[in-house]
Design an enzyme around this catalytic site. Sequence first.
Site, PDB file in Angstrom:
ATOM      1  N   VAL A 280       0.832  -1.205   0.000  1.00  0.00           N
ATOM      2  CA  VAL A 280       0.000   0.000   0.000  1.00  0.00           C
ATOM      3  C   VAL A 280       0.867   1.257   0.000  1.00  0.00           C
ATOM      4  O   VAL A 280       0.627   2.208  -0.728  1.00  0.00           O
ATOM      5  CB  VAL A 280      -0.964  -0.001   1.205  1.00  0.00           C
ATOM      6  CG1 VAL A 280      -1.654   1.347   1.339  1.00  0.00           C
ATOM      7  CG2 VAL A 280      -1.981  -1.113   1.038  1.00  0.00           C
ATOM      8  N   GLU A 285       0.037   7.239  -4.360  1.00  0.00           N
ATOM      9  CA  GLU A 285      -1.310   7.803  -4.392  1.00  0.00           C
ATOM     10  C   GLU A 285      -1.327   9.283  -4.760  1.00  0.00           C
ATOM     11  O   GLU A 285      -2.319   9.809  -5.222  1.00  0.00           O
ATOM     12  CB  GLU A 285      -2.033   7.563  -3.049  1.00  0.00           C
ATOM     13  CG  GLU A 285      -1.382   8.187  -1.835  1.00  0.00           C
ATOM     14  CD  GLU A 285      -0.424   7.219  -1.157  1.00  0.00           C
ATOM     15  OE1 GLU A 285       0.408   6.644  -1.866  1.00  0.00           O
ATOM     16  OE2 GLU A 285      -0.511   7.046   0.082  1.00  0.00           O
ATOM     17  N   ASP A 327      -2.735  23.161 -44.241  1.00  0.00           N
ATOM     18  CA  ASP A 327      -2.722  23.688 -45.601  1.00  0.00           C
ATOM     19  C   ASP A 327      -3.488  24.999 -45.648  1.00  0.00           C
ATOM     20  O   ASP A 327      -3.880  25.476 -46.678  1.00  0.00           O
ATOM     21  CB  ASP A 327      -3.325  22.684 -46.591  1.00  0.00           C
ATOM     22  CG  ASP A 327      -4.831  22.667 -46.542  1.00  0.00           C
ATOM     23  OD1 ASP A 327      -5.376  22.951 -45.468  1.00  0.00           O
ATOM     24  OD2 ASP A 327      -5.458  22.381 -47.566  1.00  0.00           O
TER      25      ASP A 327
END
Length: 559
Positions: A280, A285, A327
């Site tokens: 974890v 995170e 273009d």
Amino acid sequence: MSEMWYSEETESVIERLQTDPFGLKDEEAKTRLEKYGPNELKERKGTSALSILLNQFRDIFVIMLLVATIISFAVAETVDAVTIAAIVILNAVVGFVQEYRSEKAMEAMRKLTAPRARLMRNGQEVMVPAKEVVPGDILLLESGDRVPADSRLIEVVDLRSDEAVLTGESTQVEKRAGIVEENTPVADRKNMVFTATYITYGRGKAVVTSTGMKTEFGKIAEMVQTVKTEETPLKLKLESFAKKLAIIIVAICAVIFVLELTTRSGQLMPSFLTAIALAVSAVPEGLPAVVTISLALGARELAGRNAIIRKLASAETLGATTVICSDKTGTLTKGEMTVRQLFTNGNLVEVTGVGYKAEGKFLQKNKPVDPKEDPNLNMLLGAGAVCTNASYDGEKILGDTTEGALIVAAAKAELTKEELEKKYPRAHEIPFTSERKRMTTVHRISEEKLMTFMKGAPEVILDRCTHLMKDGEEKKLLKKEKEKILKLNEQMASNALRVLGVAYKELSGIKLEDFRELSRVEAVNEQVESNLVFIGLVGMIDPPEKRQKRQIGYVTKQE
Ligand code: ADP
Ligand code: MG
């Protein structure tokens, strides 16, 4: 039924749509409305709010965080769990709000369509809601009108329209009633008008050929709703990073678990908890939040410079852009053509100077040359300048910028268009069109002598030349030389130069009166435009807009 309404005679279009120039009868219009449906853009069902929301959780990072949240809860690490959950929710909300908004694109498109239409029905002019227009209706158009449905023109009086919504072309388009070849692209279907474009000039009468989602605009609306959005480079990179990270974490944790298990002599639960806690804490995170915040800062910076982006991640995509292809002269570029290179007599000559000032030098192999002393250069510049319809007042160009560049280049050699025209008055012109790719003028050189000048796309000009100007004299144009010139043309073009060829010839056997005889004008024109003497190539450039260069990190690469 073929959809190429533009390549058919109007009579056959009208017949095929079973209508007539006085319009449909009311009952018929009603039947057709039922058959074809209302003339409006339809929303595809599909992306519901829920599916957009669920989509936010389809990110591998978010999934990793979710797993971390659940595990943290399970092992009673509440603070960790709440923090991570908050990040996940915040992320989802920000993403959801962004994407839900972009679904409104259809609404924006709908705003571009006409509210009402002026039609002929029962032989009378009527105004109806645009929704009720059906194929076969006769449409009346006037300047300022938005076109309610794709229609084939049957009558036009000096009609012009703005089709920017469809083609992106900023200049207005002239419309005609004649026939256009099969498979002509939308932008060149001069005898059609299209939904959501608008009439800028003149008036016209047209027969509606398709409505609603069947129109060109409808097809775009369909595409807008079905396109799969491509992932941005940043998202792809983050995703592959997250995948690698997940694998590494799992692997390390497995190793730790095994080690713990052996050192703690088989205590399963404590070993497991240690490994999980490690996993974890290894999940970054904070990363999604950092990414979102930096992108938001980037987007704000862009907004401050008048660029709005729809998806936050595009801020990064723009930053990673190295080449922009366009273009559209005049949007990314300055719209300020300047002649840079001349090729004649086998020599390449550079022209210096920027903008529309008549100041610049002519350099051959870095040594200055005087165009007035060089018959070929003199002819190339002079011919290029008189064979134009633009004008130049010493500072500004009025008219076509390609032509303006030619006039300015000649002025740099003290050949002014004004004086040339006074000396050699124009007697006739065969105008430039995009199809012809060339323009020709005829001038009076003396009492009985007429001279022709032609400029245009190099390959087109060369095809009409039999001779080549060498040291001021006419020589036969050999195949070898022609190929060499075409090759050079390609080289110049690949260096972002716009290249035009220039040619001339002294007219014999044609008199001024011949141009006045309408019945013969075509044959005479053909004669004028054949067997010319090729003078050379002119290469010009439209420099990139400086301001935009700074704004979005415009990067150009030149070899
Ligand atoms: P674009 O300007 O986008 O190249 P156009 O249809 O305007 O397309 O022009 C077609 C071709 O005709 C050009 O590629 C060029 O070679 C030539 N051309 C453009 N403008 C002129 C002009 N004013 N006179 C003669 N030839 C031209
Ligand atoms: Mg053009």
